[in-house]
Design an enzyme around this catalytic site. Structure first.
Site, short mmCIF file in Angstrom:
data_model
loop_
_atom_site.label_atom_id
_atom_site.label_comp_id
_atom_site.label_asym_id
_atom_site.label_seq_id
_atom_site.Cartn_x
_atom_site.Cartn_y
_atom_site.Cartn_z
N ILE A 1 0.82 -1.22 0.00
CA ILE A 1 0.00 0.00 0.00
C ILE A 1 0.85 1.26 0.00
O ILE A 1 0.32 2.36 0.04
CB ILE A 1 -0.99 0.04 1.19
CG1 ILE A 1 -0.28 -0.25 2.51
CG2 ILE A 1 -2.13 -0.94 0.97
CD1 ILE A 1 -1.17 -0.08 3.73
N GLY B 1 8.41 3.99 0.42
CA GLY B 1 9.12 5.19 0.88
C GLY B 1 10.60 4.97 0.78
O GLY B 1 11.05 3.96 0.24
N TYR C 1 12.56 4.40 3.22
CA TYR C 1 12.95 3.40 4.23
C TYR C 1 12.58 1.99 3.80
O TYR C 1 13.17 1.02 4.26
CB TYR C 1 12.22 3.72 5.53
CG TYR C 1 10.75 3.91 5.26
CD1 TYR C 1 9.92 2.81 5.21
CD2 TYR C 1 10.22 5.18 4.98
CE1 TYR C 1 8.59 2.98 4.88
CE2 TYR C 1 8.91 5.34 4.67
CZ TYR C 1 8.08 4.24 4.61
OH TYR C 1 6.78 4.38 4.26
N GLY C 2 11.54 1.85 2.94
CA GLY C 2 11.06 0.52 2.59
C GLY C 2 9.65 0.56 2.04
O GLY C 2 9.27 1.51 1.35
N GLU C 3 8.87 -0.42 2.41
CA GLU C 3 7.55 -0.59 1.81
C GLU C 3 6.53 -0.90 2.91
O GLU C 3 6.85 -1.58 3.89
CB GLU C 3 7.64 -1.78 0.85
CG GLU C 3 6.52 -1.83 -0.16
CD GLU C 3 6.81 -2.87 -1.24
OE1 GLU C 3 7.88 -3.52 -1.19
OE2 GLU C 3 5.95 -3.02 -2.12
N LYS D 1 5.32 -2.61 8.00
CA LYS D 1 6.35 -1.81 7.35
C LYS D 1 7.56 -2.73 7.18
O LYS D 1 8.08 -3.24 8.18
CB LYS D 1 6.68 -0.63 8.27
CG LYS D 1 7.38 0.51 7.63
CD LYS D 1 7.17 1.73 8.54
CE LYS D 1 8.28 2.73 8.42
NZ LYS D 1 8.08 3.84 9.35
N ASP E 1 10.71 14.31 12.21
CA ASP E 1 10.34 14.13 10.80
C ASP E 1 8.82 14.29 10.64
O ASP E 1 8.16 13.47 10.00
CB ASP E 1 10.81 12.77 10.29
CG ASP E 1 10.81 12.70 8.77
OD1 ASP E 1 10.67 13.76 8.12
OD2 ASP E 1 10.94 11.59 8.24
#
Ligand SMILES: *[C@@H]1O[C@H](CO)[C@@H](O)[C@H](O)[C@H]1NC(C)=O
Ligand SMILES: *[C@@H]1O[C@H](CO)[C@@H](O)[C@H](O)[C@H]1NC(C)=O
Length: 521
Positions: free
Chosen positions: A225, A228, A230-232, A246, A347
């Protein structure tokens, strides 16, 4: 001739009567002695006499009977004929057996009615029997029966409870022995994730590690879904419940580690912070997969939500207030033995804020967060090379003047970013009755920099040109928008020290919320 007898077995009146009737039933042809009778008269007796056969004896017997009313013994005297056979003979010879208290018999056959004046002596019973009369025994029996029943029921209950306990204990021991995760006692009895978390979150720091690993193993990925740096992020299911997973890139181990660490901080759970479920690291050797499992929110990130939804003032207020509450919870240090350190997110942006079904925000992504414990005056900056999102960086971050030894400065930088997020929200809020009055969705500084601004681009816009997002004039016509416009400008002030704190923003918006509620009522 008279024999005094106290017989042990003469007490059987029935036997005696039977004998008498056999003897005296007919036998008139050869008749012997005539006896006085009372209490042992045959059916055909006349005038209180009976006629024995030849060889018969007359008897006079006495027996003490118990009188319940007075609790004493009274002598009951009986008279009659004894047959000539063994039985009668033996009864009259009963004096050979030891005397029994309270009864006696005497026999004679010398004259007719000789027994009428025989008075057998007997040994008087010294003490009356205890008064266990017929009527007394009924309650006593009932008492004994009910005590027995109670005892049996009690024993059954004890046995049942013990067996249950033992079964659970066995299962637990089996689990420990096999060290298999599938029968973890936590999970064996558990229902939903919420129940699990409620059970174990006395400390507010999340599920036990073993349970987390078990959950991670039982996860079924459904679909990707989001992606980014950093990953998925995946939608997944655990026992039918939707969760978000994540999956970090191998290069982002530090982010995974940091985020996991932050989520496990005591008292981290809050309704406006993304609910953490589990973290796990899988794989061997060169290949590893790092997972972070959290609540799933179908409405997605605030960034996506604002692109497709136009807000009214109350939903705007709900989003802004809940976002401020989440940040305020992070920033607040809670003192005590199981206190919570102050946390700065570092962030904050609309992509890192999720929209919950109830229209409130949940702050997510703690890969860059720092913690501060005032007692030791210690800031733990994660060994993470990742820097925040440049577009949302505060001027002091961009010109590198941020004092990293003062924790307050991290919080102030967070407030700058939160101000930009408020601006994104406000653009999407319609005033009046027309949805079309809302501005289209835009990222902050959309009109100053391109889609992936460099550090230098942002520095020039924010620090040198001192540009900030524009406040449309229409916002002045509506109280919520007007207040938020003021709040966001105080949040993005170039001087960090004069910026509002999250708690201050929360209080201001709370007051607005209360006012609007009053107006509706
Ligand atoms: C979130 O999405 C669901 C289903 O798409 C919808 O019913 C709900 O109203 C949404 N929540 C908000 C706050 O928009
Ligand atoms: C940074 O903060 C620390 C602690 O508050 C303070 O002692 C120090 O003077 C500050 N440094 C600068 C350059 O402002």
């Amino acid at each position: 001739m008279a024999a005094m007898v106290g017989s042990s077995d003469w007490g059987g009146k029935a036997g005696l009567l039977l004998g008498l009737s056999v003897v005296l039933g007919q036998g008139d042809s050869v008749s012997g002695v005539v006896c006085y009778c009372d209490g042992h008269c045959p059916d055909n007796a006349e005038n209180g006499t009976c006629i024995g056969q030849i060889g018969s004896q007359c008897f006079s017997a006495v027996e003490e009977v118990y009188i319940r009313e007075t609790n004493t013994f009274e002598a009951e005297r009986t008279y009659g004929c004894l047959p000539p056979d063994e039985q009668g003979f033996m009864q009259c010879k009963g004096h050979l057996v030891p005397h029994r208290q309270g009864k006696s018999i005497l026999c004679c056959n010398n004259t007719d009615l000789c027994n009428k004046h025989l008075n057998p002596n007997y040994i008087v019973r010294s003490t009356p029997r205890p008064s266990l009369g017929y009527d007394d025994t009924i309650p006593t029996i009932a008492l004994i029966v009910s005590i027995t029943v109670c005892l049996i029921v009690f024993l059954l209950i004890v046995t049942f409870v013990y067996l249950r306990f033992k079964r659970r204990e066995d299962r637990r021991r089996l689990c420990l022995m096999q060290n298999t995760h599938n029968c973890d006692p936590y999970l064996a009895n558990s229902g939903t994730l919420q129940e699990l978390i409620d059970q174990s979150s006395g400390s507010g720091s999340g599920l036990p590690l073993l349970v987390q690993r078990t959950i991670a193993k039982q996860i079924q990925m459904v679909q990707s879904i989001g992606k980014g740096r950093y990953g998925e992020v995946w939608l997944a299911r655990w026992r039918g419940e939707k969760v978000a997973v994540k999956v970090f890139f191998t290069t982002e181990e530090a982010s995974w580690f940091r985020e996991t660490e932050i989520y496990q901080t005591v008292l981290m759970r809050h309704e406006n912070i993304l609910g953490f479920i589990a973290a796990d690291i899988k794989g061997t050797g060169s290949w590893t997969q790092m997972l972070l499992i959290t609540d799933y929110h179908e409405n997605g990130s605030l960034h996506d939500y604002l692109q497709t939804h136009v807000l009214d003032t109350s939903s705007l207020l709900s989003l802004a207030l809940s976002a401020a509450s989440g940040v305020a919870h992070l920033h607040t240090e809670i003192f005590g033995t199981r206190g919570k350190p102050a946390i700065s997110h570092r962030d904050i942006k609309s992509k890192n804020i999720l929209v919950k079904r109830n229209g409130q925000c949940a702050i997510a992504d703690f890969g860059l967060a720092v913690r501060y414990i005032s007692e030791s005056n210690e800031i733990d900056i994660a060994p993470n090379t990742r820097v925040g999102t440049r577009r949302y960086m505060a001027p002091e971050v961009l010109d590198e003047s941020l004092n990293t030894t003062a924790f307050e400065s991290f919080k102030m930088a967070d407030m700058y970013s939160l101000g930009l997020v408020f601006w994104e929200m406000c653009r999407r809020c319609a005033t009046g009755d027309k949805l079309s009055t809302a501005e289209d969705y835009q990222l902050p500084y959309f009109d100053c920099v391109h889609s992936d601004p460099s550090f230098e681009d942002m520095h020039e816009v924010v620090c040198i040109k001192r540009i900030r997002p524009q406040i449309p004039t229409r916002w002045q016509s509506e109280e919520v928008l007007r207040t938020l416009a003021k709040v966001m400008q105080e949040c993005w002030h170039p001087n960090p020290v004069v910026r509002l704190t999250a708690l201050r923003v929360k209080k201001t918006l709370c007051k607005l919320d209360a006012d609007s509620t009053v107006k509706i009522v």
